[in-house]
Design a protein around this motif. Structure first.
Motif, short mmCIF file in Angstrom:
data_model
loop_
_atom_site.label_atom_id
_atom_site.label_comp_id
_atom_site.label_asym_id
_atom_site.label_seq_id
_atom_site.Cartn_x
_atom_site.Cartn_y
_atom_site.Cartn_z
N HIS A 45 0.80 -1.23 0.00
CA HIS A 45 0.00 0.00 0.00
C HIS A 45 0.83 1.28 0.00
O HIS A 45 0.27 2.36 0.12
CB HIS A 45 -0.94 -0.01 1.22
N ASP A 46 2.14 1.17 -0.12
CA ASP A 46 3.03 2.33 -0.24
C ASP A 46 2.99 3.23 0.99
O ASP A 46 3.19 4.45 0.89
CB ASP A 46 2.69 3.13 -1.50
N ILE A 47 2.72 2.66 2.15
CA ILE A 47 2.73 3.41 3.41
C ILE A 47 4.09 3.24 4.07
O ILE A 47 4.51 2.11 4.32
CB ILE A 47 1.61 2.93 4.35
N ASN A 48 4.76 4.34 4.36
CA ASN A 48 6.13 4.23 4.88
C ASN A 48 6.31 4.72 6.32
O ASN A 48 7.43 4.74 6.84
CB ASN A 48 7.12 4.97 3.96
N HIS A 49 5.23 5.12 6.98
CA HIS A 49 5.30 5.47 8.41
C HIS A 49 4.08 4.86 9.11
O HIS A 49 2.95 5.13 8.72
CB HIS A 49 5.28 7.00 8.61
N ILE A 50 4.33 4.05 10.15
CA ILE A 50 3.20 3.46 10.88
C ILE A 50 3.36 3.72 12.38
O ILE A 50 4.47 3.80 12.90
CB ILE A 50 3.05 1.95 10.62
N ASN A 51 2.23 3.87 13.04
CA ASN A 51 2.20 4.10 14.47
C ASN A 51 1.08 3.24 15.04
O ASN A 51 -0.10 3.51 14.80
CB ASN A 51 1.93 5.59 14.74
N ILE A 52 1.43 2.17 15.75
CA ILE A 52 0.47 1.17 16.20
C ILE A 52 0.34 1.17 17.72
O ILE A 52 1.34 1.16 18.45
CB ILE A 52 0.89 -0.25 15.73
N GLN A 53 -0.90 1.18 18.19
CA GLN A 53 -1.17 1.04 19.63
C GLN A 53 -1.67 -0.38 19.89
O GLN A 53 -2.77 -0.75 19.48
CB GLN A 53 -2.23 2.04 20.09
N PRO A 54 -0.87 -1.23 20.58
CA PRO A 54 -1.29 -2.61 20.86
C PRO A 54 -2.27 -2.67 22.03
O PRO A 54 -2.13 -1.92 23.00
CB PRO A 54 0.02 -3.31 21.21
N GLU A 55 -3.26 -3.58 21.94
CA GLU A 55 -4.27 -3.73 22.99
C GLU A 55 -4.58 -5.21 23.23
O GLU A 55 -4.48 -6.03 22.30
CB GLU A 55 -5.56 -2.99 22.61
N PHE A 56 -4.98 -5.51 24.46
CA PHE A 56 -5.46 -6.86 24.78
C PHE A 56 -6.57 -6.75 25.82
O PHE A 56 -6.34 -6.26 26.93
CB PHE A 56 -4.33 -7.75 25.31
N GLY A 57 -7.76 -7.19 25.43
CA GLY A 57 -8.89 -7.18 26.34
C GLY A 57 -9.37 -5.80 26.75
O GLY A 57 -10.04 -5.65 27.78
#
Length: 303
Positions: A280-292
């Motif tokens: 998808h040509d996305i070169n910057h990602i910022n992920i917030q991990p979650e559980f429950g």
């Protein structure tokens, strides 16, 4: 929260020297056309001079933007001035449309009161403008392929070169066939073309400034791709925006099936990074991990 980015795209040298040459050429053309338009009485020549003047302004704005975009990030400007070129493109597109509107008004007035024009002056000055703008177009053509700021400057010059060609044709028709109304008709045609070109660039730059999802990017496809990764339960609270010509950013919350270790999350983060970059040509990602976590699981959530 995990953050990652790829630097596979590099900000290109946008040819500051070529912009400066184009600025000097257009200042000379503008002065010559104003003098010639006043002496000959040609509205088309004066309108072309006015457009050339907007070219000078647009080129100065573009040149300034190419310098500002290199400003380093700081505590007060965490992105630096990376959006300077997008803002320059928006300003230049706006001036194209405003100038075009003024030309329409002037052309209509001249239709009502056609005037005899000194066609020889029009012919010679339009030829000079074609040569000058043609050289500027060639200087900026390569950088205009993938940069909105340079494209805005390029379009100013390209449309002005075409306008000069139209003025030349009009001058020849007036000289040999004494068709005086052709001056107003060509002015109107130039204005309509400027509106068409300016509107498209204005719309695209506005979308970037307003953080719209890039047109070629499918949020649903990205979410579906990430959710195929083992361990990922749900992808939600997604934001995708284009910072500038080189950077597309993805921000999202990801629900995991189990309470994974930080080291396991880093491995999944790398996998997501590779997936969204290549697909998808996305070169910057910022992920917030979650559980429950009990929060809204919709893909798009109003902040």
């Amino acid at each position: 929260m995990g953050h990652s980015h790829k630097h596979h795209k590099h900000h290109k040298d946008l040819g500051g020297r070529n912009l400066l040459i184009s600025i000097i050429l257009n200042i000379g053309i503008t002065v010559a056309q104003v003098i010639g338009g006043l002496l000959s009485g040609s509205l088309a020549l004066l309108s072309d001079a006015l457009h050339n003047f907007t070219d000078v302004i647009s080129l100065i704005i573009s040149f300034t933007a190419t310098r500002l975009v290199k400003t380093k990030a700081s505590l007060k400007r965490t992105f630096g001035l990376k959006r300077a070129e997008i803002l320059a493109a928006f300003i230049n597109a706006s001036t194209l449309i405003v100038i075009a509107g003024l030309l329409v008004i002037e052309a209509i007035e001249r239709f009502k009161n056609p005037q005899q024009i000194e066609s020889t002056t029009v012919i010679w000055l339009s030829m000079i403008a074609i040569l000058g703008n043609g050289l500027s177009v060639l200087l900026l053509k390569n950088n205009a392929q993938d940069n909105m700021n340079m494209k805005s400057a390029y379009l100013h010059l390209l449309t002005d070169m075409m306008a000069s060609v139209a003025v030349l044709v009009g001058g020849l028709l007036m000289k040999f066939y004494r068709i005086w109304w052709i001056d107003s008709a060509l002015t109107l045609a130039i204005a309509i073309y400027l509106i068409m070109m300016g509107w498209n660039l204005l719309k695209n730059s506005f979308k970037v400034l307003m953080l719209f999802t890039p047109e070629a990017t499918s949020v649903k496809a990205i979410v579906n791709d990430i959710q195929t990764i083992e361990g990922v339960k749900n992808v939600h609270h997604v934001h995708i925006w284009q910072l500038n010509e080189d950077e597309i950013h993805l921000e999202a919350h990801i629900d995991f099936n189990t309470d994974i270790l930080l080291s396991e999350f880093e491995e999944i983060l790398n996998e997501i990074e590779e997936l969204v970059y290549h697909n998808h040509d996305i070169n910057h990602i910022n992920i917030q991990p979650e559980f429950g976590k009990c929060d809204v699981k919709d893909v798009i959530v109003q902040d």
